[in-house]
Write an enzyme that holds these catalytic residues in place. Structure first.
Site, short mmCIF file in Angstrom:
data_model
loop_
_atom_site.label_atom_id
_atom_site.label_comp_id
_atom_site.label_asym_id
_atom_site.label_seq_id
_atom_site.Cartn_x
_atom_site.Cartn_y
_atom_site.Cartn_z
CB ALA A 269 -0.61 -0.08 1.33
CD GLU A 305 1.32 2.16 4.04
OE1 GLU A 305 1.11 2.83 3.55
OE2 GLU A 305 1.23 1.13 3.76
N1 B3K Z 1 5.79 3.85 1.21
C1 B3K Z 1 5.15 3.14 1.15
C2 B3K Z 1 6.08 2.11 -0.08
C3 B3K Z 1 6.73 2.44 -1.19
C4 B3K Z 1 7.49 1.29 -2.36
C5 B3K Z 1 8.16 2.48 -3.15
N2 B3K Z 1 9.11 1.54 -4.19
C6 B3K Z 1 4.40 1.74 1.14
C7 B3K Z 1 4.88 2.17 3.01
O1 B3K Z 1 6.27 1.63 3.51
O2 B3K Z 1 3.57 1.70 3.39
ZN ZN Z 2 6.05 2.32 4.99
#
Ligand code: B3K
Ligand code: ZN
Length: 891
Positions: A269, A305
Site C-alpha cells: 500500500a 499507512e
Molecule cells: N511507502 C510505501 C512504499 C513505497 C515503495 C516504492 N517502491 C509503502 C509503505 O511503506 O508504507
Molecule cells: Zn511504510
C-alpha cells in the site's frame, strides 16, 4: 560473456547530498485523463534557495513527452535548457520563477505500475520513490515540498469517480460528456505523496468523531461487487485513528481520509496524503475469502499507512538514504498497534515472535548477502531496490531499542520532541536520534552505528557463578561480520535485557554490583564495548540465564545452553519470548544434527526429551493457544539453512519432515485432543481469541497429516468440505495438498484442489492462494510450475499473481527450487528477464532469490552463476535488476 555490462548505471552517494537549488511553493495541475494520451498542465511557483550550492534550476522527468515549457510567462527556447539522463536543467533562472509545463503520458501502456497507470480501466498513481517524474518535470526529491491543487477532467461514464489528495473544493460538468473535480491539499508535501485515482469505483463511508470532537469523513473505495469486503478495513482505520490519538497524542489532520483498493499494485500500500492506495490484498476481506492471517495483515497495513500521516508525511525524509526514518519508525508503530489491539501479555509476545521470525529469516539473511546495507545506506543505484527488510524491519528494531533504553514514557517524550522540532520538515535519521537523546539525557552518540554499520552483530555470553561470594557473572562480547564495503566494525550500543531463573523457575531479584538499579525480574544491560562483564550480587543459587528477553536487540545471541537449561526456560521463563526461544533452540539443535545425519545416510532418531517438552507445552491449557502454536511450529527450512556454512536444501527438508512426522507419531492423541478442544463453532470472528484457537487447531491438523492415516485424512477432508471460513478451508487444503498417502486419498486431495478453484474462480485473491499453496508444496517441482504458468488464470503482468506462483516457488519451496539439475534457476532467469520488460520493480524483487548463491554446494553454485550471468547479459536490462544481479555476481 558480453563486456558492455560494465557500463553500469550511476551510483548515487549519500555523501553527495546537496540542498535543492530551488524550493517549490505552490503547484497547480490539470489532468485530462485518457489512457492513450493523458495531458498534464502544471503551473508551479518556485524560489531560489540561496543556501544551496546548486545554482541551476533542475527538474526530473522520465518516459513523458514535453509539449511546452514556459518560465515567467515566456516560452523557453530549446537553447535555454538542456535535457539529459532524465534531468531538465534551466541555466540562469531568476530567483523567483513561475514554471508552466505541459506533458503527455501514455498511461495505458505503463506496465511498471510506477507513475500514472491504468488498472482494469481505472487510473491510479504510484509516486514513491521517483514516480512523479513520470507525470511531469519536477524537482522530484523529498526535501522539496509544495502545496498542491489538482483538477481532474475525464469522461463521466468511464471515470465517474475523480479523487486526489486533500479536500474536494469543486466539481461539475464540462458539458462535453466529461466532468471535473478539483482537490486541494492544505498541507505542503513532497511529490512522492501525490496521488490521483479515477474510474468506476464505489465506497463504504462513515463520519467518524475524533477525540477532539471534530468529525471526519472516512471512505474505503473498491470496485463494484466488493462492498461486502470493506468492513474490516474500515474498522482497522478507525482503530488506527483512535490508537494514534491515545498512544502518541497524534490527531488526523484532514477532514477526509480515503483508502482505495487496486488489484494491480507493486507492493502492499502507499501512504499518499489523505488518499492511501492499497493492494486489494490489504483491503478486501470477509470470512469466506480471507484468513485470520489476512485479517491481521489488513489491520497492520491500514495502521501502517495511516501512521505514516505523521511519521513520513508531516515529518518527511530529507533524501532517500533516510528512508528508514519513516519506514522503520512506522513499522515499529504498526507493530505496537497490533500488539496493543490484542491486549494480553501473551498476545503481545506472540506478535513479537512473529515479527522476529521475519526479521531473522529475511533480514538476517539480507545482512549476510551481497545486498547487505546499513539502515541508512551510503549508496544505491536504484532506490526502489532499497525498500528492504533492513530499512523496514531492522529499522523498526532500531526504533524499538530506543524504546527499550528510554522506557515507555521516555520514548513518548522523544517522539513529542521530534514532532515539536520537525513538523513540516524533511529531516534525517540523526534528527530522530537527537530528539531521543535530548529529551531523555541518554547518551546516544554510539547508537549512531546502528545506522551506519551493516551486518548482524553476534553477542557471545559467558557466565560463571561464585557460590561463596553469591556472585553471578556474565561476560558479553560482540562482533559483527564483514559486509560489502565494510570490514572494520566498531562496537554497537546494544541493550541486552536479562533475567535469571532459579531452580523453581521463578525470577531472581537482580542487583548489579556497584549500582543501585534493582529489578524483580528483568534488567536492561547496556553493552557498548567489545566485551563487558556484569556482576549480579546476592545470588544464592546457580541460576539459568534468560538473555536478550523480548529480543531486546537485533543480534544473534550465542550461549552454550545445555538441553536441561533450555527445557527449564521453555517450561518456566516469565518472558514468553525467551520461553519460545528456548523451544526453538532445542528444535534447531536437533534439526541441524538430523540434517547432518541425512547427508551421511545415518539412521534418524528424535529424542524423548524434545518430544516430551513439546508434549508438555501442547497440553498446557494454562497457556494461550496462540503461544502453544508458535512453540509447536518448527524453525522454517530457511532458518535452518542459516545454521550451515554450505546449504543442502534437500537434506534440510528431509530432516524437518522427519521431525514433523516423528512428533506427529508420538503426540498423535495429544494433537487430536488439541484439535478437538480448539474448534470454533458458530459465526466466524477474526478476534485474537478465536484466531488463536484456529491457529493451534490447524497446526495440530498439519502435524497429523505428517503421519497420516485414513482417519486423519478424513479429518482434513471433512474440515475442507464443511469449513465455514477461509482460514479453516485453506488450512485443510494445504494439509491435503502436501499429503502423501494412499492413491485413493491423493486423488481425493487433488479433487479438493480443483473444487477450490471452481468455487472461487471469481475471487482473484483466493486464486492467488490457490497458486501459492501449490507453488510451496513439496509435491510441486519445476515442471509443475511450468504447467501452472500455462493455466488460463495465470499472468505475469499482475504482481499478486506473479508473486503467488513464481515468488512462492523460488522463495518458499527451497527443496524443489534448488533442484540438482539447475532447472529451478533456469526458470528463475527466464522469468526475471520476462518481468524486466514488464515491471522492473517486481523483476528486481524476484532477482533477489539468488542473492545467497555462494552458500550452496559447488554444483548448484555453477548453475546459479550461469543463471545470474544470463540475466546480467540481457539487453535493455533495467537498472533495478542490473543492480541486484551485478551485486550478486560480484560477491
Ligand atoms: N511507502 C510505501 C512504499 C513505497 C515503495 C516504492 N517502491 C509503502 C509503505 O511503506 O508504507
Ligand atoms: Zn511504510
Amino acid at each position: 560473456m558480453r563486456t558492455d555490462i560494465a557500463s553500469q548505471p550511476l551510483t548515487i552517494f549519500r555523501k553527495d547530498y546537496i540542498a535543492p537549488g530551488f524550493w517549490v511553493d505552490t503547484v497547480e495541475m490539470g489532468f485530462d485523463l485518457d489512457p492513450i494520451a493523458t495531458h498534464v498542465a502544471t503551473r508551479m511557483t518556485m524560489r531560489r534557495n540561496h543556501d544551496s550550492s546548486e545554482k541551476n534550476l533542475v527538474l526530473f522527468g522520465e518516459t513523458i513527452k514535453l509539449l511546452q515549457l514556459r518560465m515567467n510567462g515566456v516560452n523557453l527556447k530549446k537553447s535555454a535548457y538542456s535535457i539529459a539522463d532524465g534531468k531538465l536543467t534551466i541555466l540562469n533562472a531568476p530567483d523567483v520563477v513561475t514554471l508552466e509545463i505541459e506533458t503527455v503520458i501514455a498511461a495505458g501502456k505503463n506496465t511498471s505500475m510506477s507513475g500514472l497507470y491504468v488498472s482494469n480501466g481505472n487510473f491510479f498513481t504510484q509516486c514513491e520513490a521517483e514516480g512523479f517524474r513520470k507525470i511531469t518535470y519536477y524537482p522530484d526529491r523529498p526535501d522539496v515540498m509544495g502545496t498542491f491543487t489538482i483538477m481532474l477532467r475525464g469522461d463521466k461514464k468511464k471515470y465517474p469517480v475523480l479523487l486526489s489528495n486533500g479536500n474536494l473544493i469543486a466539481e461539475g460538468d464540462l458539458g462535453d460528456g466529461r466532468h471535473y473535480a478539483t482537490w486541494e491539499d492544505p498541507f505542503k508535501k513532497p511529490s512522492y505523496l501525490f496521488a490521483l485515482v479515477a474510474g468506476k469505483l464505489v465506497c463504504q463511508e462513515e463520519k467518524y468523531k475524533l477525540k477532539s470532537g471534530r468529525k471526519v469523513l472516512l471512505q474505503v473505495w473498491v470496485e463494484a461487487g466488493n462492498l461486502d469486503k470493506t468492513q474490516h478495513a474500515m474498522d482497522s482505520l478507525k482503530n488506527s485513528i483512535r490508537w494514534d490519538e491515545e498512544r502518541f497524542g497524534l490527531e488526523l489532520d484532514l477532514d477526509r481520509f480515503m483508502i482505495v483498493a487496486t488489484s494491480d499494485f507493486n507492493m502492499g500500500a502507499m501512504e499518499n496524503k489523505g488518499l492511501n492506495i492499497f493492494n486489494t490484498k490489504y483491503v478486501l476481506a470477509n470470512p469466506s475469502i480471507a484468513t485470520d492471517v489476512d485479517y491481521a495483515g489488513i489491520e497492520s497495513v491500514v495502521g501502517h499507512e495511516y501512521f505514516h500521516n505523521w511519521t513520513g508525511n508531516r515529518v518527511t525524509c530529507r533524501d532517500w538514504f533516510q528512508l528508514s526514518l519513516k519506514e522503520g519508525l512506522t513499522v515499529f508503530r504498526d507493530q505496537e498497534f497490533s500488539a496493543d489491539l490484542v491486549g494480553t501479555e501473551t498476545g503481545r509476545a506472540v506478535k513479537r515472535i512473529e515479527d522476529v521470525r521475519v526479521l531473522r529469516q529475511v533480514q538476517f539473511s539480507e545482512d549476510a548477502g551481497p545486498m547487505a546495507h546499513p539502515v541508512r545506506p551510503d549508496s544505491f543505484v536504484e532506490i526502489n531496490n532499497f525498500y528492504t527488510v533492513t530499512i523496514y524491519e531492522k529499522g523498526a528494531e532500531v526504533v524499538r531499542m530506543y524504546y527499550t533504553l528510554l522506557g515507555h514514557d521516555g520514548f513518548r517524550k522523544g517522539m513529542d520532541l521530534y514532532f515539536k522540532r520537525h513538523d513540516g520538515q524533511a529531516v534525517a535519521c540523526d534528527d530522530f536520534r537527537a530528539a531521543m537523546a535530548d529529551s531523555s539525557g541518554h547518551d546516544l552518540a554510539q547508537f549512531e552505528r546502528w545506522y551506519s554499520q551493516a551486518g548482524t552483530p553476534r553477542v557471545k555470553a559467558e557466565t560463571s557463578y561464585d557460590a561463596d561470594a553469591k556472585i553471578y557473572q556474565i561476560t558479553l562480547s560482540q562482533t559483527c561480520p564483514d559486509t560489502p564495503g565494510q570490514s572494520k566494525k566498531l562496537p554497537f550500543h546494544i541493550p541486552v535485557a536479562i533475567g535469571l531463573l532459579g531452580a523453581d523457575g521463578k525470577d531472581l531479584k537482580l542487583q548489579l554490583e556497584g549500582q543501585t538499579t534493582t529489578s524483580n525480574n528483568t534488567l536492561v544491560l547496556e553493552l557498548t564495548a567489545e566485551s563487558q562483564t556484569f556482576r549480579f550480587t546476592g545470588i544464592t543459587q546457580k541460576p539459568t540465564p534468560s538473555i536478550l528477553r523480548n529480543f531486546s536487540a537485533p543480534v544473534v545471541l550465542e550461549y552454550a545452553y545445555t538441553d536441561e537449561e533450555l527445557g527449564h526456560l521453555l517450561a518456566n521463563d516469565s518472558d514468553p519470548f525467551n520461553r519460545w526461544e528456548a523451544g526453538q533452540r532445542l528444535a534447531t539443535r536437533r534439526l541441524v544434527k538430523l540434517t547432518n545425519a541425512v547427508q551421511k545416510g545415518e539412521e534418524l532418531e528424535l529424542d524423548a526429551m524434545f518430544i516430551e517438552a513439546l508434549r508438555a507445552t501442547l497440553n498446557d491449557t494454562t497457556l494461550d493457544p496462540s503461544f502453544r502454536e508458535v512453540v509447536l511450529t518448527l524453525p522454517s527450512e530457511a532458518m535452518i539453512a542459516e545454521e550451515f556454512a554450505v546449504v543442502d536444501p534437500q537434506s534440510i527438508h528431509t530432516a524437518r519432515q522427519f521431525v514433523r512426522a516423528s512428533l506427529a507419531q508420538h503426540l498423535k492423541s495429544d494433537l487430536l485432543s488439541a484439535y478437538e478442544n480448539n474448534l470454533t463453532p458458530g459465526k466466524y470472528s477474526p478476534d485474537a481469541v478465536s484466531a488463536a484457537k484456529r491457529g493451534l487447531k490447524n497446526v495440530a491438523l498439519a502435524y497429523l497429516l505428517a503421519w497420516p492415516d485414513d482417519a486423519t485424512f478424513m479429518l482434513a477432508k471433512t474440515q475442507f468440505d464443511e469449513a465455514q471460513n477461509m482460514t479453516d478451508r485453506l488450512a485443510a487444503l494445504s494439509g491435503l495438498s502436501n499429503f502423501s498417502g494412499s492413491a485413493k486419498n491423493t486423488k481425493a486431495a487433488a479433487q479438493s484442489l480443483q473444487k477450490f478453484y471452481k468455487d472461487f474462480k471469481n475471487e482473484a485473491l483466493v486464486i492467488d492462494k490457490w497458486f501459492m499453496l501449490q507453488a510451496s508444496a513439496y509435491t510441486c517441482d519445476v515442471a509443475k510450475v511450468r504447467e501452472l504458468m500455462k493455466h488460463s488464470a495465470f499472468t505475469l503482468s499482475n504482481p499478486n499473481r506473479a508473486r503467488s506462483l513464481i515468488f512462492n516457488f523460488c522463495n518458499a519451496n527451497p527443496a524443489r527450487f534448488h533442484a540438482a539439475d539447475g532447472s529451478g534457476y533456469a526458470l528463475w532467469a527466464e522469468l526475471v528477464i520476462a518481468l524486466n520488460k514488464l515491471n522492473p520493480q517486481v523483476a528486481a524483487r524476484l532477482a533477489r532469490s539468488l542473492d545467497r548463491w555462494k552458500k550452496y554446494p559447488q554444483n548448484l553454485q555453477a548453475h546459479m552463476k550461469a543463471a545470474l550471468q544470463k540475466v546480467a547479459e540481457t539487453k535493455k536490462l533495467s537498472k533495478d535488476v542490473l543492480e541486484v544481479v551485478s551485486k550478486a555476481l560480484a560477491s
